[in-house]
Scaffold this active site. Structure first.
Site, PDB file in Angstrom:
ATOM      1  NE  ARG A  30     -29.916  18.797  -6.104  1.00  0.00           N
ATOM      2  CZ  ARG A  30     -31.236  18.948  -6.131  1.00  0.00           C
ATOM      3  NH1 ARG A  30     -31.775  19.951  -6.795  1.00  0.00           N
ATOM      4  NH2 ARG A  30     -32.027  18.097  -5.511  1.00  0.00           N
ATOM      5  CD  GLN A  54     -36.797  13.462  -0.233  1.00  0.00           C
ATOM      6  OE1 GLN A  54     -37.837  12.875  -0.491  1.00  0.00           O
ATOM      7  NE2 GLN A  54     -36.678  14.778  -0.347  1.00  0.00           N
ATOM      8  CG  ASP A 101     -29.713  15.767  -3.913  1.00  0.00           C
ATOM      9  OD1 ASP A 101     -29.088  16.160  -4.909  1.00  0.00           O
ATOM     10  OD2 ASP A 101     -30.715  16.349  -3.473  1.00  0.00           O
ATOM     11  CD  GLN A 120     -34.924  12.127  -3.938  1.00  0.00           C
ATOM     12  OE1 GLN A 120     -35.728  11.670  -4.738  1.00  0.00           O
ATOM     13  NE2 GLN A 120     -35.079  13.308  -3.386  1.00  0.00           N
ATOM     14  CG  ASP A 121     -31.865  12.057   0.009  1.00  0.00           C
ATOM     15  OD1 ASP A 121     -31.294  12.602  -0.944  1.00  0.00           O
ATOM     16  OD2 ASP A 121     -32.681  12.633   0.729  1.00  0.00           O
TER      17      ASP A 121
END
Length: 602
Positions: free
Chosen positions: A506, A394, A438, A416-417
């Site tokens: 998701r 993250q 994500d 990520q993120d």
């Protein structure tokens, strides 16, 4: 750590994010005496207002011993109202303690529920600030400081909500509908973020914070339910619907003349001047501050410029950041810094960069290379980047929790993120967003329009997920709307896309809501379209929709068969996720007279 996301065995049951802290040596150690004093003043005003409403109605009875006992009997209005909430027992207990609640009408209970919740949040903030001097490890300190910031922000949001729902304001008053639902939704999101920070912490500080924060999320949830019921909002049907005729887009040139057909469909809440600023060349912009690394400006660093911003500014303040790479420790336009606009020299020219990640012992919330929470924030022609890389997990490039925020012609680059659309109402236009897992996540009410969304090559054994929306409550007016965008693969993923499936999203939380409309989907998108979070979690409570997408990845024949997924065939349903209806732009400010594309298409 989310081992499923990292392609590693899962040793124990962990929450979505391994939130590891970092104690920022230059960050404030806690709320100031001035902040705490303001909270006490708010308390005093609330209690005086409460006492002025009316006296509590008591029912007197005799106990078996002959002593007089006072019971508070819930009125029909309280019972009826609380039965509509997700936490009815807490609702009954909290409302009947408030002066005047027993004789209150359904509409009055909206005001009382917000009032009670504000009192509890203010008390929690004040009590939490008193343990600032306890010994804490880095993880705990980071989670604790997140909570203080978020609690103080929630007190502000609840105060605004209370003003808007106070008796006599009327339903047509500014802020009475979508504004209040937005602010209450954000307060609930804040509390959720605060709680998550302590998920993997143990010890005395966590225990004390848990006691001080008890019931806060449930109280805000009840406020949302009560407000939604009285105002006719709630769950999916609560998405506000405009009945006005959709106007074709127009915009002004730099002389103020209407020019049709240039495809600059900005939301109506922007003033005419702001719309002109979004397209004006840098040479035509009169900046209040100029940041230049070479010293040919007002400041050499962005942080210096932010420090000079006034609190709660009512006029637009422009910070022009000249071409260059700016990597500074803490770059945040805080809640008090309102109506701020950052202008750069263009994508790839003005670069705000950082390399913070959870692997450096900090929360995801604080890994952002740049963050903004002040209402009315605008950024254009800037690259926001987090270069930590996929192995650092993250790592946020840009975090936005500002209401009425606009991000225009910007690059947002990470893995990520990447983009944390944390809370409140946001609009992204003509941006390029890059990431892996994500990489568009959070709980804002956000429309991403006419942008390019690039999936990158992740780590081995990982799957790409474009969105992870974390709507927690059915009455939150939040979600991610991707409208008229291009969802494609970068060249490195394109060469190996068979080994790294990419999904549209998701469900991070139970009522996750994401819609993709009128967008091009590349062939890197998995035929199933969407990915489970964990087994059957949220599959019947989420809302995932697709409407008239095209391209090799847009075929819906093999899409998931979840109860909460739907192929949208109704124009009316799809229209609920446009700028005009989903983020309700036309209600935020009076009409400027500048038309814009509010609906699905021209």
């Amino acid at each position: 750590m989310d081992y499923a996301r990292l392609g590693k065995p899962k040793p124990k049951d962990l929450s979505r994010r391994e939130i590891l802290p970092k104690f920022e040596e230059n960050a404030p150690s806690g709320p100031t005496h001035k902040s705490k004093h303001k909270i006490l003043l708010i308390f005093s005003g609330i209690l005086l207002l409460a006492c002025a409403i009316s006296a509590t109605v008591l029912v007197t009875a005799r106990s078996k011993t002959g002593a007089t006992v006072h019971h508070i009997k819930p009125s029909h209005a309280i019972s009826r109202t609380c039965n509509r909430t997700r936490f009815p027992t807490l609702c009954l207990n909290s409302l009947h303690e408030f002066p005047g609640a027993i004789s209150a009408s359904d509409a009055d209970l909206v005001h009382i529920s917000v009032n009670v919740t504000l009192q509890r949040f203010g008390k929690a903030f004040y009590m939490a600030s008193d343990i600032n001097n306890l010994d804490m490890d880095k993880h705990t300190r980071s989670a604790y400081e997140d909570c203080l910031e978020l609690l103080e922000d929630s007190v502000y949001l609840l105060s605004r909500s209370l003003t808007s729902v106070s008796p006599g304001t009327g339903k047509s008053a500014p802020g009475n509908s979508h504004d209040v639902q937005t602010w209450l939704s954000a307060a609930l999101t804040n509390q959720d973020t605060c709680t998550e920070g302590f998920a993997d912490v143990s010890g005395n500080v966590k225990d004390q914070m848990a006691a001080k924060l008890k019931d806060l999320s449930q109280l805000v949830s009840n406020c949302l339910a009560i407000f939604a019921t009285v105002n006719g909002n709630g769950d999916f049907t609560g998405v506000p619907i405009h009945n006005r005729r959709r106007r074709l887009m127009e915009s002004y040139d730099h002389q103020g003349t209407v020019v049709s057909g240039n495809n600059k469909d900005f939301p109506e809440w922007l003033s005419r001047k702001d719309r002109m600023l979004l397209d004006a060349p840098v040479t035509a912009v009169q900046a209040d501050m100029i940041v230049s690394k070479d010293g040919n400006g007002t400041f050499k660093t962005i942080a210096e410029a932010i420090k000079k911003l006034p609190d709660y500014g009512t006029r637009r303040i422009i910070i022009y950041v000249k071409a260059g790479r700016y990597e500074e420790d803490i770059l945040k336009v805080g809640r008090k810094k309102t109506n701020v606009m950052f202008i750069g020299d263009g994508k790839g020219k003005t670069i705000i960069s950082g390399g913070k990640s959870v692997s450096q012992n900090m929360t995801t919330f604080h890994t952002a290379s740049f963050a903004a929470t002040g209402a009315g924030f605008i950024a254009r022609d800037i690259t926001f980047e987090n270069w930590a890389g996929p192995g650092k997990h993250q790592a946020v490039a840009l975090r936005i929790g500002a209401d009425h925020a606009v991000i225009y012609r910007c690059n947002i680059i990470g893995y990520q993120d990447t983009l944390y659309v944390h809370s409140q109402r946001q609009f992204y236009r003509e941006c390029d967003i890059y990431g892996t897992v994500d990489f568009i996540f959070g709980n804002a009410a956000v429309v991403i329009q006419n942008c390019s969304i690039y999936a990158r090559k992740p780590m081995d054994f990982q799957k790409n997920t474009i969105t992870a929306q974390n709507r927690k409550d059915p009455n939150q007016n939040t979600g991610i709307s991707i409208h008229a965008c291009r969802i494609v693969a970068t060249s490195d993923l394109e060469a190996s896309k068979g080994s790294f499936p990419t999904y549209l999203g998701r469900p991070w939380k139970l009522y996750s809501r994401t819609v993709v409309m009128l967008s091009y989907l590349g062939d890197h998108i998995h035929p199933h379209g969407w990915l489970e979070w964990n087994a059957t979690f949220a599959l019947d409570t989420l809302y995932y929709g697709e409407y008239m997408n095209y391209g090799p990845g847009a075929a819906v024949g093999q899409r998931v068969k979840w109860p909460g997924y739907r192929v949208i065939n109704s124009t009316e349903e799809a229209s609920k996720f446009t700028v005009a209806q989903f983020i309700f732009g036309s209600s935020w400010l009076p009409s400027t007279g500048v038309a814009f594309l509010a609906g699905l298409s021209t």
